[in-house]
Design a protein around this motif. Structure first.
Motif, PDB file in Angstrom:
ATOM      1  N   ILE A  62     -43.500 -26.612  52.759  1.00  0.00           N
ATOM      2  CA  ILE A  62     -44.097 -26.031  54.110  1.00  0.00           C
ATOM      3  C   ILE A  62     -45.554 -25.135  53.635  1.00  0.00           C
ATOM      4  CG2 ILE A  62     -43.839 -24.000  55.750  1.00  0.00           C
ATOM      5  CD1 ILE A  62     -40.741 -24.937  55.130  1.00  0.00           C
ATOM      6  N   GLY A  63     -45.296 -24.463  51.889  1.00  0.00           N
ATOM      7  CA  GLY A  63     -46.544 -23.729  51.628  1.00  0.00           C
ATOM      8  C   GLY A  63     -48.060 -24.992  51.703  1.00  0.00           C
ATOM      9  N   PHE A  64     -47.509 -26.208  51.234  1.00  0.00           N
ATOM     10  CA  PHE A  64     -48.841 -26.914  50.420  1.00  0.00           C
ATOM     11  C   PHE A  64     -48.905 -27.428  52.166  1.00  0.00           C
ATOM     12  CE2 PHE A  64     -49.696 -30.911  50.553  1.00  0.00           C
ATOM     13  CZ  PHE A  64     -50.741 -31.608  49.242  1.00  0.00           C
ATOM     14  N   PHE A  65     -48.763 -28.020  53.420  1.00  0.00           N
ATOM     15  CA  PHE A  65     -49.149 -28.135  54.475  1.00  0.00           C
ATOM     16  C   PHE A  65     -49.781 -26.764  55.264  1.00  0.00           C
ATOM     17  CE2 PHE A  65     -44.951 -31.248  55.087  1.00  0.00           C
ATOM     18  CZ  PHE A  65     -46.017 -32.927  54.310  1.00  0.00           C
ATOM     19  N   ASN A  66     -49.322 -25.980  55.055  1.00  0.00           N
ATOM     20  CA  ASN A  66     -50.274 -24.384  55.248  1.00  0.00           C
ATOM     21  C   ASN A  66     -51.741 -24.930  54.685  1.00  0.00           C
ATOM     22  OD1 ASN A  66     -48.408 -23.877  57.270  1.00  0.00           O
ATOM     23  ND2 ASN A  66     -47.216 -22.828  56.163  1.00  0.00           N
ATOM     24  N   LEU A 131     -60.062 -11.504  73.179  1.00  0.00           N
ATOM     25  CA  LEU A 131     -60.716 -13.236  73.571  1.00  0.00           C
ATOM     26  C   LEU A 131     -59.339 -13.817  74.226  1.00  0.00           C
ATOM     27  CD1 LEU A 131     -62.470 -13.577  69.724  1.00  0.00           C
ATOM     28  CD2 LEU A 131     -63.584 -13.558  72.096  1.00  0.00           C
ATOM     29  N   GLY A 132     -58.378 -12.835  73.886  1.00  0.00           N
ATOM     30  CA  GLY A 132     -57.112 -13.787  74.515  1.00  0.00           C
ATOM     31  C   GLY A 132     -56.038 -14.793  73.194  1.00  0.00           C
ATOM     32  N   ILE A 133     -56.821 -14.782  71.903  1.00  0.00           N
ATOM     33  CA  ILE A 133     -56.471 -15.255  71.103  1.00  0.00           C
ATOM     34  C   ILE A 133     -54.837 -15.371  70.528  1.00  0.00           C
ATOM     35  CG2 ILE A 133     -56.160 -15.957  68.095  1.00  0.00           C
ATOM     36  CD1 ILE A 133     -59.360 -15.545  68.295  1.00  0.00           C
ATOM     37  N   ARG A 134     -54.285 -13.789  70.970  1.00  0.00           N
ATOM     38  CA  ARG A 134     -52.801 -13.105  70.587  1.00  0.00           C
ATOM     39  C   ARG A 134     -52.386 -13.804  71.488  1.00  0.00           C
ATOM     40  NH1 ARG A 134     -53.234  -7.258  68.975  1.00  0.00           N
ATOM     41  NH2 ARG A 134     -53.359  -8.260  66.568  1.00  0.00           N
ATOM     42  N   SER A 135     -52.962 -14.165  73.366  1.00  0.00           N
ATOM     43  CA  SER A 135     -51.528 -14.996  74.208  1.00  0.00           C
ATOM     44  C   SER A 135     -51.855 -16.045  73.772  1.00  0.00           C
ATOM     45  CB  SER A 135     -52.424 -14.218  75.296  1.00  0.00           C
ATOM     46  OG  SER A 135     -53.958 -15.160  75.587  1.00  0.00           O
ATOM     47  N   PHE A 136     -53.007 -16.372  73.203  1.00  0.00           N
ATOM     48  CA  PHE A 136     -52.591 -18.317  72.787  1.00  0.00           C
ATOM     49  C   PHE A 136     -52.369 -18.663  72.039  1.00  0.00           C
ATOM     50  CE2 PHE A 136     -54.892 -21.294  69.982  1.00  0.00           C
ATOM     51  CZ  PHE A 136     -54.821 -22.756  71.536  1.00  0.00           C
ATOM     52  N   ALA A 137     -52.250 -17.368  70.815  1.00  0.00           N
ATOM     53  CA  ALA A 137     -51.136 -18.273  69.609  1.00  0.00           C
ATOM     54  C   ALA A 137     -49.009 -17.629  70.462  1.00  0.00           C
ATOM     55  CB  ALA A 137     -51.191 -17.181  69.116  1.00  0.00           C
ATOM     56  N   GLN A 138     -49.059 -16.736  71.075  1.00  0.00           N
ATOM     57  CA  GLN A 138     -47.329 -16.214  72.182  1.00  0.00           C
ATOM     58  C   GLN A 138     -47.635 -17.805  72.512  1.00  0.00           C
ATOM     59  OE1 GLN A 138     -48.117 -12.875  74.387  1.00  0.00           O
ATOM     60  NE2 GLN A 138     -47.826 -11.584  72.000  1.00  0.00           N
ATOM     61  N   TRP A 139     -48.299 -18.186  73.483  1.00  0.00           N
ATOM     62  CA  TRP A 139     -47.901 -19.562  74.503  1.00  0.00           C
ATOM     63  C   TRP A 139     -47.649 -20.355  73.555  1.00  0.00           C
ATOM     64  CZ3 TRP A 139     -51.166 -23.917  74.291  1.00  0.00           C
ATOM     65  CH2 TRP A 139     -50.678 -25.299  75.502  1.00  0.00           C
ATOM     66  N   LEU A 140     -48.556 -20.670  72.367  1.00  0.00           N
ATOM     67  CA  LEU A 140     -48.048 -21.626  71.432  1.00  0.00           C
ATOM     68  C   LEU A 140     -46.736 -22.031  70.321  1.00  0.00           C
ATOM     69  CD1 LEU A 140     -51.619 -22.273  69.272  1.00  0.00           C
ATOM     70  CD2 LEU A 140     -50.541 -24.049  71.051  1.00  0.00           C
ATOM     71  N   ALA A 146     -44.072 -31.352  68.872  1.00  0.00           N
ATOM     72  CA  ALA A 146     -43.636 -31.493  68.048  1.00  0.00           C
ATOM     73  C   ALA A 146     -45.048 -31.365  67.167  1.00  0.00           C
ATOM     74  CB  ALA A 146     -43.557 -32.890  67.410  1.00  0.00           C
ATOM     75  N   VAL A 147     -46.082 -31.329  68.127  1.00  0.00           N
ATOM     76  CA  VAL A 147     -47.819 -31.509  68.049  1.00  0.00           C
ATOM     77  C   VAL A 147     -48.108 -30.023  67.770  1.00  0.00           C
ATOM     78  CG1 VAL A 147     -50.056 -32.184  68.843  1.00  0.00           C
ATOM     79  CG2 VAL A 147     -48.237 -33.540  69.858  1.00  0.00           C
ATOM     80  N   VAL A 148     -47.410 -29.236  68.253  1.00  0.00           N
ATOM     81  CA  VAL A 148     -47.804 -27.553  67.708  1.00  0.00           C
ATOM     82  C   VAL A 148     -47.198 -27.512  66.419  1.00  0.00           C
ATOM     83  CG1 VAL A 148     -47.496 -25.249  68.287  1.00  0.00           C
ATOM     84  CG2 VAL A 148     -47.962 -27.094  70.330  1.00  0.00           C
ATOM     85  N   GLY A 149     -46.412 -28.238  66.188  1.00  0.00           N
ATOM     86  CA  GLY A 149     -45.881 -27.852  64.426  1.00  0.00           C
ATOM     87  C   GLY A 149     -46.623 -28.544  64.167  1.00  0.00           C
ATOM     88  N   ASP A 154     -45.112 -22.909  61.071  1.00  0.00           N
ATOM     89  CA  ASP A 154     -43.399 -22.597  61.780  1.00  0.00           C
ATOM     90  C   ASP A 154     -44.351 -22.165  62.496  1.00  0.00           C
ATOM     91  OD1 ASP A 154     -41.930 -21.053  62.271  1.00  0.00           O
ATOM     92  OD2 ASP A 154     -41.499 -20.748  60.183  1.00  0.00           O
ATOM     93  N   ARG A 155     -44.385 -21.993  63.966  1.00  0.00           N
ATOM     94  CA  ARG A 155     -44.877 -21.328  65.619  1.00  0.00           C
ATOM     95  C   ARG A 155     -44.898 -19.340  64.924  1.00  0.00           C
ATOM     96  NH1 ARG A 155     -42.213 -25.842  66.387  1.00  0.00           N
ATOM     97  NH2 ARG A 155     -42.629 -27.353  67.666  1.00  0.00           N
TER      98      ARG A 155
END
Length: 292
Positions: A62-66, A131-140, A146-149, A154-155
């Protein structure tokens, strides 16, 4: 086999030194410190078998993929930002030139760890909500796709991942911009003057004459900067981003196999960076061959 034929004496010396270093570490631990080596559990740190669900990714994989995600996203973003800063540096408008120079000099003269702390704990808290990045991350994070994953892992740690990518991209963009600037300024002034003499605009000059030549010259040093970027991803572990080094530290704590885990982590980094380094040298040789 073709890759080994392309290796030079220096490559074999580096590989021999790396093997000798690992051998010296093993000898010191095995005979001087009496360390009880056990490599049998290392494969299970990447993939383990669950009787009910089958084979599952473990912490190191998992760490390698990250690590790959952070490196790829940061490389793309740093190239875009670096190109923008480079164009500002060579701009005839003085305010753009000085703004870009101020940004580059500020970032380049701050240690990456200090820059990371400043950005993550202070700047990101101020700009992410705006910038809305926090709300975007929460939405994701609420998505079960599976595409998001696949693209974000890890969400729970999506916001950390985005913050790490932006921070590393900003830091690396300062160095990438200097690579692009050097490539742009290496294009002969006579070509620019000749283009302007036939009525070519500044935009057309950069798009059709300067940038194609500059990009060709900057590919090898950009690959070298990518190697630095991959190694710099390890500092993301200090802000609890689940990349490869952080995963290694978790496995050290949980398994107690200190040297086996860290040697494995070092080998993975070495393989990735050395392969890119060899590719960079091949590009340089290819370019020199074209010039001759």
């Amino acid at each position: 086999m073709r890759y080994f034929k392309d290796l030079k004496t220096g490559d074999y010396i580096i590989l021999a030194l790396a093997a000798g270093f690992l051998g010296a570490v093993w000898y010191q631990l095995a005979f001087e410190i009496n360390y009880d080596w056990d490599w049998s559990g290392i494969p299970s740190f990447f993939v383990y078998h669950d009787p009910e669900t089958g084979y599952q990714q473990n912490v190191l994989l998992i760490g390698f993929f990250n690590l790959i995600r952070i490196a790829v996203y940061s490389a793309i973003l740093s190239i875009i930002l670096g190109m923008g800063l480079a164009l500002m540096r060579v701009s005839e408008r003085r305010w753009m030139n000085w703004t870009a120079r101020l940004i580059v000099e500020f970032v380049r003269n701050i240690p990456p760890l200090v820059f990371l702390f400043i950005f993550y704990f202070f700047v990101s808290d101020m700009i992410f909500p705006v910038l809305g990045i926090r709300s975007f991350a929460q939405w994701l994070g609420q998505s079960d796709s599976a595409v998001v994953g696949f693209f974000f892992g890890d969400r729970i740690f999506i916001e950390n991942l985005i913050a790490g990518v932006i921070c590393l991209s900003l830091f690396e963009a300062a160095y990438v911009s200097e690579i692009f600037r050097a490539g742009i300024e290496s294009v002969g002034r006579d070509q620019r003057e000749g283009a302007r003499s036939v009525g070519v605009t500044r935009f057309q000059e950069m798009r059709y004459i300067v940038l194609p030549q500059a990009l060709q010259k900057t590919v090898p040093p950009l690959v070298g900067q990518l190697i630095t970027l991959i190694k710099d991803t390890s500092i993301m572990s200090v802000i609890s981003i689940q990349e490869f080094t952080f995963a290694g530290s978790e496995m050290v704590v949980s398994s107690g196999r200190i040297f086996e885990v860290w040697i494995t982590v070092a080998i993975v980094y070495f393989i990735i960076c050395y392969a890119l380094s060899a590719y960079s040298r091949r590009l340089e040789i290819t370019q020199q061959g074209r010039k001759t």
